[in-house]
Design an enzyme around this catalytic site. Structure first.
Site, PDB file in Angstrom:
ATOM      1  N   GLU A   1      -0.433   0.196   3.094  1.00 20.58           N
ATOM      2  CA  GLU A   1      -0.596   1.094   4.250  1.00 20.58           C
ATOM      3  C   GLU A   1      -0.136   2.506   3.890  1.00 20.58           C
ATOM      4  O   GLU A   1       1.070   2.717   3.722  1.00 20.58           O
ATOM      5  CB  GLU A   1       0.275   0.620   5.420  1.00 20.58           C
ATOM      6  CG  GLU A   1      -0.053  -0.755   5.929  1.00 20.58           C
ATOM      7  CD  GLU A   1       0.603  -1.044   7.279  1.00 20.58           C
ATOM      8  OE1 GLU A   1      -0.099  -1.560   8.146  1.00 20.58           O
ATOM      9  OE2 GLU A   1       1.797  -0.741   7.459  1.00 20.58           O
TER      10      GLU A   1
ATOM     11  N   HIS B   1       8.349  -2.841   5.357  1.00 18.58           N
ATOM     12  CA  HIS B   1       7.397  -2.016   6.109  1.00 18.58           C
ATOM     13  C   HIS B   1       7.832  -0.558   6.008  1.00 18.58           C
ATOM     14  O   HIS B   1       9.024  -0.261   5.914  1.00 18.58           O
ATOM     15  CB  HIS B   1       7.360  -2.471   7.583  1.00 18.58           C
ATOM     16  CG  HIS B   1       6.212  -1.867   8.326  1.00 18.58           C
ATOM     17  ND1 HIS B   1       6.256  -0.591   8.836  1.00 18.58           N
ATOM     18  CD2 HIS B   1       4.984  -2.353   8.628  1.00 18.58           C
ATOM     19  CE1 HIS B   1       5.094  -0.321   9.423  1.00 18.58           C
ATOM     20  NE2 HIS B   1       4.310  -1.374   9.311  1.00 18.58           N
TER      21      HIS B   1
END
Ligand code: G3P
Length: 228
Positions: free
Chosen positions: A141, A93
């Site tokens: 993202e 992430h």
């Protein structure tokens, strides 16, 4: 993994742990049942055991440390999250990056353990090369939009469409889009652009009535896939 993929990243907000986190998981489980949709919850490591005992939803870790079992104080390698009840894990992430060689190593280990993996990337150029490492899904993202409430679907739709083109070359890997997803319309658009699901955090975790937000997202995801 079932489509559409709805992944809610609890991160570490004040309702991401303790009883509030469990209450939220139960509300989300109700929606998952009502609409027959799988909703993945990526929860803090300390909550994996409790939440997986309380609800019948796929519980993911938010991160696993790419270190072998042994003398690594404070580390949480994948064997430990599996033992705690996790069904899968996020990897890399933007808020918890690891090196490319570590991603490759850890993905092999995760697969051998029978865990699922959602590998995060911050740009479409990495979708194909990281797709070759065969995670179950890639979550794209743009980091500059994370937590802003400005969605990737509206602000950077080309990131999704280019990522969709790239994932096709990797074959057998799902593509999820996230960052700033705030409304049902954002969810609908992301899937309409070709994503197979969405990743979200703040719009749910910071909402007064998170269950309403989740329900709206689920309905829009199903509509975009022609299942509602
Ligand atoms: O993992 C999903 C997350 O990074 C997106 O965050 O707050 O922009 O929905 P948010």
């Amino acid at each position: 993994m079932r489509l559409p993929i709805i992944l809610i990243n609890y991160k570490v907000y004040d309702n991401s742990f303790g009883n509030k986190a469990i209450e939220l998981a139960k509300k989300i489980e109700k929606i998952s049942r009502e609409y027959s949709v799988e909703i993945i919850l990526a929860v803090p490591a300390t909550m994996i055991y409790r939440i997986s005992q309380e609800v019948n939803l796929p519980i993911y870790a938010q991160h696993v440390d790419p270190v072998p079992l042994g003398a690594h104080t404070g580390a949480i390698p994948p064997e430990l999250v599996k033992d705690a009840g996790a069904k899968g894990t996020l990897i890399n992430h933007s808020e918890k990056r690891i090196r490319a060689d570590e991603i490759d190593d850890i993905l092999k280990r995760i697969r051998n353990l029978g865990l699922e993996s959602v590998l995060c990337v911050d740009r479409y150029e990495l979708v194909f090369p990281f797709g070759l490492l065969k995670p179950n899904a890639i979550l794209i993202e743009p980091p500059e939009l994370i937590g802003t409430g400005i969605s990737v679907s509206k602000a950077k739709p080309e990131v999704i469409t280019k990522a969709v083109d790239e994932i096709k070359k990797a074959k057998g890997v799902y593509l999820i889009a996230g960052a700033g997803i705030s409304t049902g319309e954002d969810v609908f658009k992301a899937i309409e652009l070709g994503a197979q699901g969405i990743g979200v955090a703040s719009a749910v975790m910071k909402a007064k009535e998170p269950e309403k937000v989740v329900e709206d997202f689920v309905i829009n995801a199903l509509k975009a896939m022609g299942k509602f």
